[in-house]
Design an enzyme around this catalytic site. Structure first.
Site, PDB file in Angstrom:
ATOM      1  CE1 TYR A   1      -3.552  -2.239   5.551  1.00 13.74           C
ATOM      2  CE2 TYR A   1      -2.587  -0.638   4.446  1.00 13.74           C
ATOM      3  CZ  TYR A   1      -2.963  -1.830   4.279  1.00 13.74           C
ATOM      4  OH  TYR A   1      -3.852  -2.214   3.059  1.00 13.74           O
TER       5      TYR A   1
ATOM      6  CB  SER B   1      -0.316  -0.662   1.417  1.00 12.72           C
ATOM      7  OG  SER B   1      -1.203   1.410   1.436  1.00 12.72           O
ATOM      8  CB  SER B   2       0.897   5.066  -1.303  1.00 12.73           C
ATOM      9  OG  SER B   2      -0.384   4.717  -0.580  1.00 12.73           O
ATOM     10  CB  CYS B   3      -0.120   3.321   4.724  1.00 13.10           C
ATOM     11  SG  CYS B   3      -2.245   3.493   4.240  1.00 13.10           S
TER      12      CYS B   3
ATOM     13  CE  LYS C   1      -0.907  -4.836   3.726  1.00 18.55           C
ATOM     14  NZ  LYS C   1      -1.709  -5.920   2.270  1.00 18.55           N
TER      15      LYS C   1
ATOM     16  CG  HIS D   1      -9.930   3.522   2.353  1.00 15.95           C
ATOM     17  ND1 HIS D   1     -10.584   2.220   1.938  1.00 15.95           N
ATOM     18  CD2 HIS D   1      -8.819   3.832   3.519  1.00 15.95           C
ATOM     19  CE1 HIS D   1      -9.348   1.721   2.798  1.00 15.95           C
ATOM     20  NE2 HIS D   1      -8.689   2.275   3.668  1.00 15.95           N
TER      21      HIS D   1
END
Ligand SMILES: NC(=O)c1ccc[n+]([C@@H]2O[C@H](COP(=O)([O-])OP(=O)(O)OC[C@H]3O[C@@H](n4cnc5c(N)ncnc54)[C@H](OP(=O)(O)O)[C@@H]3O)[C@@H](O)[C@H]2O)c1
Length: 334
Positions: free
Chosen positions: A138, A109-111, A142, A181
């Site tokens: 999270y 994810s971009s997170c 990831k 989201h």
């Protein structure tokens, strides 16, 4: 690569991403798709994952299952976010090595990128600075998945790759305000305001932060491109290529929903990170580009929302008062 694959295991096939992957693979003529619901296979259970892989022997695995959610869910369930996502990655990646899977695609994810990464965020920003604290649980899980892919490639020569999608939306999304989201949260909020004839909708912050959104079927086509044409240690971003301010996004949602009331911005509430745009030149260089313009994708998403929830008489989960209250607590610009 996919054409010669005997079978492909799409994990989390009932989710936003997994269902789009199944749809797209089927539409491209790929028939041998293996799926398993959580009831049939709990991916956090290592023995069960191992047994499933031994029985089905997939040649390709896509790790599109995960414990996912917005800021509120991250805040209230940090242990689940870090434990379940790490466990899913460990179990699937290790079993894929043991059972000689020829290609694995892990979705991050971009997170995972640092809170203050340079924009647009390129792949080499990984681990270059501190994470955004609200979703660190999270993000760390990831990042562990990415590192597992890299480690298994380095030690065992496995063709495991990791791709980082931007914010996704589309059919099959979550509209439950506790988990959703920003885009689905806005669709739900405006839809409820219209249904209840509310004179105004309040949104948090100034509306100035910018975000990038990718239609989930475009992500699915990018995944197929990655499976077919990408084999590398380095991660690869999958983004739309441009972003939009929350102010513009909100007006677009208002127009698509057909809400006539007023939008009020509460600038005493936090804005969150100003910008989160991925640098997607690497995936573009493979020849992929998104096909679905935001307004068009949003119309499909809203049609799906109406189909699934508003026409349902059994929508206790989305009971209006608690939903609007939860949206307010959540600060849907996050
Ligand atoms: N949504 C986004 O904006 C976004 C952006 C970037 C990356 N991603 C990545 O894409 C992946 C999928 O996200 P999504 O939005 O599709 O999430 P989602 O809609 O919540 O779907 C997740 C799927 O994973 C399944 N799952 C979760 N834990 C499981 C377990 N222990 N055993 C078996 N199945 C399990 C869920 O099963 P149930 O149906 O039983 O819950 C669900 O089908 C995630 O890994 C996420 O990091 C998503």
């Amino acid at each position: 690569m996919l054409e010669s694959a005997k079978s492909i295991f799409v994990t989390g096939h009932k989710g936003l991403v997994g269902s789009a992957l199944c749809r797209t693979l089927q539409s491209e003529g790929f028939r041998n798709i293996i799926t398993a619901s959580r009831q049939e296979l709990d991916l956090t259970n290592q023995a069960a994952v191992n047994e499933f892989m031994a029985t089905h022997q997939p040649s390709v695995v896509i790790v599109s299952a995960g414990h996912v959610g917005g800021i509120m869910a991250n805040n209230t369930e940090p242990a689940q976010f870090i434990f379940e996502n790490t466990q899913i990655a460990c179990n699937l990646i290790h079993a894929s090595h043991t059972h000689r899977v020829s290609k694995l695609l892990y979705l991050g994810s971009s997170c995972i990128y640092p809170k203050r990464a340079d924009q647009p965020i390129s792949e080499d920003s990984l681990l270059a600075g501190p994470l955004e604290p609200t979703n660190q649980w999270y993000a760390v899980a990831k990042i562990a998945g990415i590192k597992l892919c890299q480690a298994y490639r380095r030690q065992y020569g496995c063709d495991f790759v990791a791709a980082m999608p931007t914010n996704l939306y589309g059919p099959g999304d979550h509209y439950d305000p506790e988990r959703s989201h920003v885009l689905p949260a806005l669709l739900h909020k405006f839809s409820e305001a219209k249904r209840l004839n509310l004179p105004q909708v309040e949104c948090w912050g100034t509306g100035r932060p910018r975000r990038e959104f990718l239609y989930v079927d475009d992500l699915a086509s990018a995944c197929i491109e990655v499976l077919n044409r990408y084999s590398d240690d380095d991660i690869i971003n999958i983004g739309y290529g441009s972003d939009i301010s929350i102010l513009e996004l909100t007006s677009m949602v208002q127009e698509i929903v057909g809400y006539q009331g007023e939008i009020v911005w509460d600038s005493s509430k936090p804005d969150g990170t100003y910008r989160k745009l991925l640098n997607s030149t690497k995936i573009q260089s493979l020849g992929w580009s998104p096909k679905t313009e935001l307004r068009e994708g949003m119309r499909h998403a809203y049609a799906d929302y109406l189909d699934r929830f508003r026409r349902s008489t059994d929508n206790a989960k989305l009971s209006t008062d608690s939903a609007l209250a939860a949206n307010d607590r959540q600060g849907i610009i996050a």
